[in-house]
Write a protein that holds these residues in place. Sequence first.
Motif, short mmCIF file in Angstrom:
data_model
loop_
_atom_site.label_atom_id
_atom_site.label_comp_id
_atom_site.label_asym_id
_atom_site.label_seq_id
_atom_site.Cartn_x
_atom_site.Cartn_y
_atom_site.Cartn_z
N LEU A 159 0.82 -1.21 0.00
CA LEU A 159 0.00 0.00 0.00
C LEU A 159 0.86 1.26 0.00
O LEU A 159 0.40 2.33 -0.39
N ASP A 160 2.09 1.13 0.47
CA ASP A 160 3.00 2.28 0.51
C ASP A 160 4.36 1.85 -0.04
O ASP A 160 5.33 1.66 0.71
N PRO A 161 4.47 1.65 -1.38
CA PRO A 161 5.70 1.13 -1.98
C PRO A 161 6.87 2.09 -1.85
O PRO A 161 6.71 3.31 -1.95
N ARG A 162 8.05 1.52 -1.60
CA ARG A 162 9.29 2.29 -1.50
C ARG A 162 10.41 1.53 -2.17
O ARG A 162 10.38 0.29 -2.22
N PRO A 163 11.42 2.21 -2.69
CA PRO A 163 12.52 1.52 -3.37
C PRO A 163 13.38 0.73 -2.38
O PRO A 163 13.45 1.05 -1.19
N VAL A 164 14.03 -0.30 -2.89
CA VAL A 164 14.93 -1.14 -2.09
C VAL A 164 16.36 -0.74 -2.38
O VAL A 164 16.78 -0.66 -3.54
N ALA A 165 17.13 -0.50 -1.33
CA ALA A 165 18.53 -0.14 -1.49
C ALA A 165 19.42 -1.37 -1.43
O ALA A 165 19.00 -2.43 -0.94
N HIS A 166 20.64 -1.25 -1.95
CA HIS A 166 21.64 -2.33 -1.90
C HIS A 166 21.07 -3.64 -2.43
O HIS A 166 21.13 -4.69 -1.77
N VAL A 167 20.53 -3.59 -3.64
CA VAL A 167 19.90 -4.78 -4.24
C VAL A 167 20.86 -5.96 -4.36
O VAL A 167 20.47 -7.10 -4.07
N PRO A 168 22.12 -5.78 -4.77
CA PRO A 168 23.03 -6.94 -4.84
C PRO A 168 23.20 -7.63 -3.48
O PRO A 168 23.26 -8.86 -3.41
N ALA A 169 23.27 -6.84 -2.42
CA ALA A 169 23.40 -7.43 -1.08
C ALA A 169 22.16 -8.23 -0.72
O ALA A 169 22.25 -9.29 -0.07
N VAL A 170 20.99 -7.76 -1.11
CA VAL A 170 19.75 -8.50 -0.88
C VAL A 170 19.78 -9.84 -1.60
O VAL A 170 19.38 -10.87 -1.04
N ALA A 171 20.27 -9.84 -2.83
CA ALA A 171 20.35 -11.08 -3.60
C ALA A 171 21.29 -12.08 -2.93
O ALA A 171 20.99 -13.28 -2.83
N VAL A 172 22.44 -11.61 -2.46
CA VAL A 172 23.39 -12.50 -1.78
C VAL A 172 22.78 -13.05 -0.49
O VAL A 172 22.91 -14.24 -0.17
N ALA A 173 22.09 -12.18 0.25
CA ALA A 173 21.45 -12.62 1.49
C ALA A 173 20.38 -13.68 1.22
O ALA A 173 20.19 -14.61 2.02
N ALA A 174 19.69 -13.56 0.09
CA ALA A 174 18.69 -14.56 -0.28
C ALA A 174 19.34 -15.91 -0.52
O ALA A 174 18.83 -16.96 -0.09
N LEU A 175 20.48 -15.92 -1.20
CA LEU A 175 21.19 -17.18 -1.46
C LEU A 175 21.72 -17.79 -0.16
O LEU A 175 21.70 -19.02 0.02
N VAL A 176 22.20 -16.94 0.73
CA VAL A 176 22.66 -17.42 2.03
C VAL A 176 21.50 -18.07 2.80
O VAL A 176 21.64 -19.13 3.42
N GLY A 177 20.33 -17.42 2.75
CA GLY A 177 19.16 -17.97 3.42
C GLY A 177 18.76 -19.32 2.87
O GLY A 177 18.41 -20.24 3.61
N PHE A 178 18.81 -19.45 1.54
CA PHE A 178 18.45 -20.74 0.93
C PHE A 178 19.42 -21.83 1.36
O PHE A 178 19.00 -22.93 1.74
N ALA A 179 20.72 -21.55 1.28
CA ALA A 179 21.72 -22.56 1.61
C ALA A 179 21.59 -23.01 3.06
O ALA A 179 21.61 -24.22 3.36
N GLY A 180 21.44 -22.05 3.98
CA GLY A 180 21.33 -22.41 5.38
C GLY A 180 20.09 -23.22 5.69
O GLY A 180 20.14 -24.23 6.40
#
Length: 358
Positions: A159-180
């Motif tokens: 309802l209140d969209p905002r941009p996401v900062a540090h997108v590459p870091a978010v992608a890496v964190a997602a991969l870390v979450g999957f592996a763990g």
Amino acid sequence: MSDPHEHTHPHGQEHRHGHGQEHRHGHAGMRGLRHRMGHLLTPHSHETADKVDSALESSARGMRALWVSLAVLGVTALAQAFVVAASGSVALLGDTVHNTADALTAVPLGIAFVLGRRAATRRFTYGYGRAEDLAGLVIVLTIAASAAFAGWTALDRLLDPRPVAHVPAVAVAALVGFAGNEWVARYRIRVGRAIGSAALVADGLHARTDGFTSLAVLLGAGGSALGLHLADPVVGLAITAAILLVLRDAAREVFRRVLDAVDPDLVDRAERALAEVPGVRAVGELRLRWIGHRLRAEVAVVVDGDVTVREAHRIAVDAEHALLHAVPRLTAALVHADPEPVPGEADPHLALAHHTAA
């Protein structure tokens, strides 16, 4: 039961046989010493001296699985939390909260495993194994709470969209979450199935879904990189839906256990094993139930009415022995021997009928 043919033991503890892949009878001296010590400390076992009690071993394996997975998921969630603070990604926030909740479920399960190892008392005559089922309920409630929080956060950002900062870091964190999560899921499910713990298997399924939801965060990161600000909250809602799916599966498994459901194949295996015992003319009422990750059985078998009490008891012991070998994770069986009916004889259980009527 008062029937003289009932399979009971004068030492006051249930007759339990440890049984693994093999049933060995060597090392008679050591086994005799273990047998005597067992009457002082635990119900006795037919395992050889170098084998620890199967229930204690299972609980130790369960505890190890919990603390190892707690450490792995704790590190995973902490790494993701730093990225959430820097990026403001709602999708990654939902994934982090879910990972944190999954890690914290080790606490009630750990308490349940510790309680399950305590000896039975005059108040808790079956022991404390059902504490594990209560822990399963806590896990289900934890999953539900994480789904509610993730869904509310994603809807607010939608309802209140905002941009996401540090997108590459978010992608890496997602991969870390999957592996763990995938590592923890495989570990928990494997150990849970090995020791017969529905709660630990449910927790493993929870971790597996967390892994796939971590991958979904990549989609949100990709959309944000392309300037699609709604991608992040939409993925957050998708993560919420995935959490609800695992909630359904975990709740079904845990509530079945609470209601004493067992796999019908186990009942079939038990009946086949009993039917092959010499002296058993028929198999009557058979009941199986889980107490934590241990299985118990109660069964009535029909024997020749002219045999002696000692012979009927021997048949009951043989029947219990057959069950312990045939049914995985069975640790105790109460076998009641009924005399085979003869024409014109009244049912000896008629005196109990008014106690069992609805």
